[in-house]
Scaffold this active site. Sequence first.
Site, PDB file in Angstrom:
ATOM      1  CG  ASP A   1      33.088 -34.429  12.958  1.00 33.02           C
ATOM      2  OD1 ASP A   1      33.420 -33.412  12.734  1.00 33.02           O
ATOM      3  OD2 ASP A   1      33.885 -35.316  13.162  1.00 33.02           O
ATOM      4  CG  ASN A   2      33.529 -31.347   9.692  1.00 31.50           C
ATOM      5  OD1 ASN A   2      33.431 -30.258  10.047  1.00 31.50           O
ATOM      6  ND2 ASN A   2      34.340 -32.187   9.493  1.00 31.50           N
TER       7      ASN A   2
ATOM      8  CG  HIS B   1      40.877 -30.273  12.231  1.00 32.70           C
ATOM      9  ND1 HIS B   1      41.105 -30.017  13.348  1.00 32.70           N
ATOM     10  CD2 HIS B   1      39.663 -30.987  12.050  1.00 32.70           C
ATOM     11  CE1 HIS B   1      40.197 -30.438  14.002  1.00 32.70           C
ATOM     12  NE2 HIS B   1      39.293 -31.301  13.197  1.00 32.70           N
TER      13      HIS B   1
ATOM     14  CB  ILE C   1      38.810 -27.802   3.924  1.00 31.93           C
ATOM     15  CG1 ILE C   1      39.273 -27.411   2.660  1.00 31.93           C
ATOM     16  CG2 ILE C   1      37.967 -29.136   3.744  1.00 31.93           C
ATOM     17  CD1 ILE C   1      39.849 -28.304   1.569  1.00 31.93           C
TER      18      ILE C   1
ATOM     19  CG  HIS D   1      45.330 -28.408  14.231  1.00 26.81           C
ATOM     20  ND1 HIS D   1      44.586 -27.772  15.320  1.00 26.81           N
ATOM     21  CD2 HIS D   1      44.545 -29.223  13.831  1.00 26.81           C
ATOM     22  CE1 HIS D   1      43.516 -27.685  14.962  1.00 26.81           C
ATOM     23  NE2 HIS D   1      43.286 -28.614  14.065  1.00 26.81           N
TER      24      HIS D   1
ATOM     25  CD  GLU E   1      37.568 -33.772  10.998  1.00 25.97           C
ATOM     26  OE1 GLU E   1      37.031 -33.901  11.758  1.00 25.97           O
ATOM     27  OE2 GLU E   1      37.462 -32.833  10.100  1.00 25.97           O
ATOM     28  CG  ASP E   2      35.712 -30.390   6.361  1.00 20.53           C
ATOM     29  OD1 ASP E   2      34.460 -30.910   6.249  1.00 20.53           O
ATOM     30  OD2 ASP E   2      35.769 -29.181   6.929  1.00 20.53           O
TER      31      ASP E   2
ATOM     32  CG  ASN F   1      36.637 -29.075  14.607  1.00 20.85           C
ATOM     33  OD1 ASN F   1      36.116 -29.399  13.555  1.00 20.85           O
ATOM     34  ND2 ASN F   1      36.826 -30.088  15.756  1.00 20.85           N
ATOM     35  CG  ASP F   2      34.393 -26.907   9.534  1.00 21.21           C
ATOM     36  OD1 ASP F   2      35.371 -26.894   8.410  1.00 21.21           O
ATOM     37  OD2 ASP F   2      33.285 -26.962   9.196  1.00 21.21           O
TER      38      ASP F   2
ATOM     39  CG  ASN G   1      33.176 -30.693  15.225  1.00 21.59           C
ATOM     40  OD1 ASN G   1      33.426 -30.808  13.998  1.00 21.59           O
ATOM     41  ND2 ASN G   1      33.963 -31.777  16.001  1.00 21.59           N
TER      42      ASN G   1
END
Length: 361
Positions: free
Chosen positions: A265-266, A112, A114, A130, A51-52, A164-165, A220
Amino acid sequence: MGLKKVITWVILALGCSTFIKILLMLDLNKRVYNHVPGPCRIVEGIENGSEDIEFVPELGVAFITSGVISMVEERRASVKGGIFLYDFARRDFKAIRLPIDGDFDQTFFTPHGISAFVSKKRITLYVINHPPGGHTVEVFTFNKEKRSLTFVKTIFDPLFTCPNDLAVVGADRFFITNYCYFVNKWLNQLELALQLNLGSVVYYDGKKATTVESWSLTPNGISVHPNLTYLYIASPLGEVIKVYKLAKDMSIEKHTEVSLLSSPDNMFIDRKNGDIWVGCHPVGYEVIRHVDDPDNIRSSSQVLKIRMQEGHKSWVITEPYANDGATISGSSIAVYHEQQMLIGTMFHKLLQCDVINPDIV
Ligand SMILES: *[C@@H]1O[C@H](CO)[C@@H](O)[C@H](O)[C@H]1NC(C)=O
Ligand SMILES: *[C@@H]1O[C@H](CO)[C@@H](O)[C@H](O)[C@H]1NC(C)=O
């Protein structure tokens, strides 16, 4: 006009605008065609999300979070969350899971966003987690020789409501995005469908968090310019990246908005030139279905690169990578280092691409 008539018209108008907003968000008439910046291959070792990604230029390595479960609680039992390491110089196209030492319960680790803090070659990672029934920021240090992490501590604050981030700006100091207000699955879907601006951005100063922006639409990914002069926040439902001026006291002031017509998103900010690399979800209805059933439904992937011009007043956007979801599904981040690009996904694999001609991507 009577009051009744006025109310009827207002409700009708609101209904229509909501309907149009939802239609636009779904991108029903949008389609993605494949292209690459050079040869690409799937990185070995990661199957259940990347994800990240945080790139650390000092070591030429990237730290990857894997195991986000979104609202699909059943995934908790089957997917083992963790932090992976990718070494650009090795060119072995393998990501390795970093063992974690110390008093940390890994059973329900769902990492999630980082972000890293580097000081005197000491690398500290801040990772959103989470665990069941809560949201925390876990702090680890990286041991370069052993290729492992040591758990340091857990940071908790009542304002970490739907994190989220995060973007670290100093030791134990970071900005963090709360993507939503409702964490209940159905209320959450209603909140997103109606595009209610119920997200927020908070700043944690080492002791406690304070809200720096309320009524924010799905904040996000969050990143800071390497010189700590600008802060960037990606809004997938707004389809924009918001740009803020960052002051020395870490206060922020809205500067401009970069419209993408795609859901960011990221982000990764290239320290060499300030380029913003963004993992995007170009087709709304695909990503909505994918988030609900990541194993069976694909979603298109897209990487955009934004080059800011003088004073962040104008910019040029290019698209280094696009895929219909067959190769990698649901791109959520891209990082770039010496003619190599890594593309992470919410629940799927990790892709490495050679960038043959960086001047034209
Ligand atoms: C990914 O998750 C599946 C279960 O959903 C599991 O069988 C598999 O081993 C996982 N892969 C990795 C690389 O962790
Ligand atoms: C950061 O600031 C320095 C000194 O002002 C400047 O030379 C450099 O280009 C800046 N970096 C970026 C990525 O803009």
